[in-house]
Design an enzyme around this catalytic site. Structure first.
Site, short mmCIF file in Angstrom:
data_model
loop_
_atom_site.label_atom_id
_atom_site.label_comp_id
_atom_site.label_asym_id
_atom_site.label_seq_id
_atom_site.Cartn_x
_atom_site.Cartn_y
_atom_site.Cartn_z
N CYS A 44 6.00 -23.69 17.19
CA CYS A 44 5.84 -23.87 18.64
C CYS A 44 5.48 -25.30 19.03
O CYS A 44 5.51 -25.65 20.20
CB CYS A 44 4.81 -22.90 19.19
N HIS A 89 2.12 -25.40 26.13
CA HIS A 89 3.00 -24.42 25.47
C HIS A 89 2.68 -23.05 26.07
O HIS A 89 1.51 -22.70 26.26
CB HIS A 89 2.74 -24.44 23.97
N ASN A 143 7.45 -16.64 25.78
CA ASN A 143 7.28 -17.75 24.84
C ASN A 143 8.65 -18.10 24.25
O ASN A 143 9.17 -17.36 23.43
CB ASN A 143 6.30 -17.32 23.74
O1 UT7 Z 1 3.33 -19.42 20.12
C1 UT7 Z 1 2.96 -19.34 18.78
C2 UT7 Z 1 1.56 -18.99 18.62
N1 UT7 Z 1 1.33 -17.63 19.01
C3 UT7 Z 1 0.41 -17.33 19.88
O2 UT7 Z 1 -0.21 -18.20 20.42
C4 UT7 Z 1 0.13 -15.86 20.12
C5 UT7 Z 1 -1.34 -15.63 20.04
N2 UT7 Z 1 -1.71 -14.25 20.12
C6 UT7 Z 1 -1.60 -13.51 21.25
O3 UT7 Z 1 -1.11 -13.96 22.25
C7 UT7 Z 1 -2.20 -12.12 21.26
O4 UT7 Z 1 -2.94 -11.97 20.08
C8 UT7 Z 1 -1.17 -10.96 21.36
C9 UT7 Z 1 -0.56 -10.97 22.74
C10 UT7 Z 1 -0.10 -11.12 20.29
C11 UT7 Z 1 -1.89 -9.64 21.16
O5 UT7 Z 1 -2.95 -9.53 22.07
P1 UT7 Z 1 -4.44 -9.21 21.58
O6 UT7 Z 1 -5.25 -9.11 22.80
O7 UT7 Z 1 -4.83 -10.24 20.58
O8 UT7 Z 1 -4.28 -7.79 20.95
P2 UT7 Z 1 -4.61 -7.30 19.47
O9 UT7 Z 1 -3.51 -7.72 18.55
O10 UT7 Z 1 -6.01 -7.69 19.09
O11 UT7 Z 1 -4.56 -5.76 19.69
C12 UT7 Z 1 -5.47 -5.07 20.56
C13 UT7 Z 1 -4.98 -3.66 20.77
C14 UT7 Z 1 -4.59 -2.96 19.46
O12 UT7 Z 1 -4.91 -1.59 19.59
P3 UT7 Z 1 -6.24 -1.01 18.90
O13 UT7 Z 1 -6.08 -1.29 17.43
O14 UT7 Z 1 -7.38 -1.75 19.51
O15 UT7 Z 1 -6.17 0.43 19.25
C15 UT7 Z 1 -3.10 -3.10 19.45
O16 UT7 Z 1 -2.46 -2.11 18.71
O17 UT7 Z 1 -3.81 -3.69 21.58
C16 UT7 Z 1 -2.76 -2.98 20.92
N3 UT7 Z 1 -1.49 -3.57 21.29
C17 UT7 Z 1 -0.77 -3.15 22.33
N4 UT7 Z 1 -0.97 -2.19 23.25
C18 UT7 Z 1 -0.03 -2.02 24.20
C19 UT7 Z 1 -0.84 -4.61 20.70
N5 UT7 Z 1 0.31 -4.86 21.34
C20 UT7 Z 1 0.37 -3.97 22.36
C21 UT7 Z 1 1.32 -3.75 23.40
N6 UT7 Z 1 1.07 -2.76 24.28
N7 UT7 Z 1 2.46 -4.47 23.51
#
Ligand code: UT7
Length: 330
Positions: free
Chosen positions: A115, A255, A285
């Site tokens: 990125c 970004h 993204n």
């Molecule tokens: O550009 C390159 C660099 N990349 C980035 O900068 C991305 C950085 N990361 C992020 O933007 C975020 O971490 C994500 C958007 C990918 C995920 O968001 P998060 O708030 O960090 O969620 P998480 O992975 O910690 O998951 C929290 C909960 C989980 O459920 P449990 O285990 O708490 O029950 C996930 O399974 O949210 C759940 N979850 C979803 N729920 C509904 C993950 N994706 C989804 C979804 N819809 N699409």
């Protein structure tokens, strides 16, 4: 007199197909509400059709750039394509774009820093102008992320989209353009964001395909933490080095990975939301294309002399920030 590399034009292209949060609700277990509050994304563009690679979008962006800046293709000295989704492993997508645009007298190559690719490529291209070697350098960020997104993986498929945008760099003697940057790499971050197969370490096999190893693997929460800290750190560092206070900054050009990461960076810099370029809600993204797509969308609101801070964080890990003094009024 010191030569600086000024951005003298922007071109862009996004595909027509709009993938909405509502359509993603049909594909995976997610909701528009979750995606909007956790990422800020409402829709993204997807390049459809057979045998359509990142170059298809890159060519359109560069063609628009050449037209807008009245540049003849044969005047271009160098073209660098920032991409993590090249059409093929070789030849470089930059060559395919050059060929598609009639750029015949330039040399061209790809730059992959995930990125942060666009920032790394912009820094590299600027050196060729600053040294006095070249007069016209094109930097194009083009990524077809949908080619490596697993549309059964709900935490990743909601983030990414396809797009391309390009800038022209030309010499400036009045102090406009790329003025400073801090770029960083930490290879120990590989484990948190990578593609498991498809390169020389694990060439494609029936097994790697069955295991879905050609898609993006990301431990989102870990990447999020590193992104928030590092993107804000380098942005603050560049401001300090350039003796810029928040009042001196016209725009943060971040970004577009997650609105919450962008907000954290803006907070750390002390700039309000009115100074932050944001189009993540429409494109998601697009990896190498996010920063130039922001410049493309906001070009009319930019004024000669505006201080811009460009900032990115991505796989690798790679990250960086740059100070650009905008060189023209549209
Ligand atoms: O550009 C390159 C660099 N990349 C980035 O900068 C991305 C950085 N990361 C992020 O933007 C975020 O971490 C994500 C958007 C990918 C995920 O968001 P998060 O708030 O960090 O969620 P998480 O992975 O910690 O998951 C929290 C909960 C989980 O459920 P449990 O285990 O708490 O029950 C996930 O399974 O949210 C759940 N979850 C979803 N729920 C509904 C993950 N994706 C989804 C979804 N819809 N699409």
């Amino acid at each position: 007199m010191k030569i600086t590399a000024a951005i003298t034009g922007v071109g862009g292209y996004v595909p027509d197909y709009v993938l909405t949060n509502q359509e993603l609700e049909q594909l995976v277990d997610t909701t528009d509400e979750w995606i909007t509050t956790r990422t800020g994304i409402k829709e993204r563009r997807i390049l459809k059709g057979k045998d359509q690679g990142s170059s298809v979008m890159g060519i359109k962006a560069v063609q628009q750039l050449l037209e807008k800046t009245n540049t003849r293709p044969e005047e271009v000295d160098l073209l660098i394509c920032a991409t993590v989704t090249p059409d093929v492993l070789f030849p470089a997508t930059a060559n395919i774009i050059s060929n598609g645009c009639g750029i015949t007298k330039a040399f061209s190559y790809d730059m992959n820093a995930a990125c942060s690719s666009f920032l790394f490529a912009l820094t590299t291209g600027a050196q060729f102008i600053q040294s006095g070697l070249y007069k016209k350098v094109v930097i194009v960020g083009a990524d077809k992320m949908s080619a490596i997104v697993d549309y059964t993986d709900r935490s990743n498929c909601i983030i990414f989209g396809d797009g391309a945008a390009a800038v022209l760099l030309e010499p400036n003697l009045e102090g406009y353009g790329v003025l400073d940057q801090v770029l960083c790499t930490d290879g120990s971050g590989e484990q948190f964001l990578h593609q498991k197969a498809g390169g020389s370490r694990r060439p494609p096999t029936a097994e790697t395909i069955a295991n879905r190893e050609h898609f993006i693997y990301q431990e989102g929460a870990t990447v999020f933490k590193f992104a928030v800290k590092n993107m804000a750190d380098v942005a603050a560092q560049v401001m300090a080095r350039q003796h810029l206070s928040h009042d001196d900054i016209a725009w943060l050009v971040p970004h577009q990975a997650n609105k919450r990461i962008i907000d954290a960076t803006a907070n750390r810099m002390g700039v309000g939301p009115e100074k932050v370029m944001l189009n993540i809600q429409r494109y998601g993204n697009t990896t190498s294309a996010t920063i130039p797509l922001c410049l493309w969308d906001f070009e009319k609101q930019l004024h000669k002399g505006d201080n811009l801070i460009l900032a990115a964080f991505g796989g690798g890990f790679t990250w960086g920030a740059m100070h650009v003094k905008w060189a023209y009024n549209s």
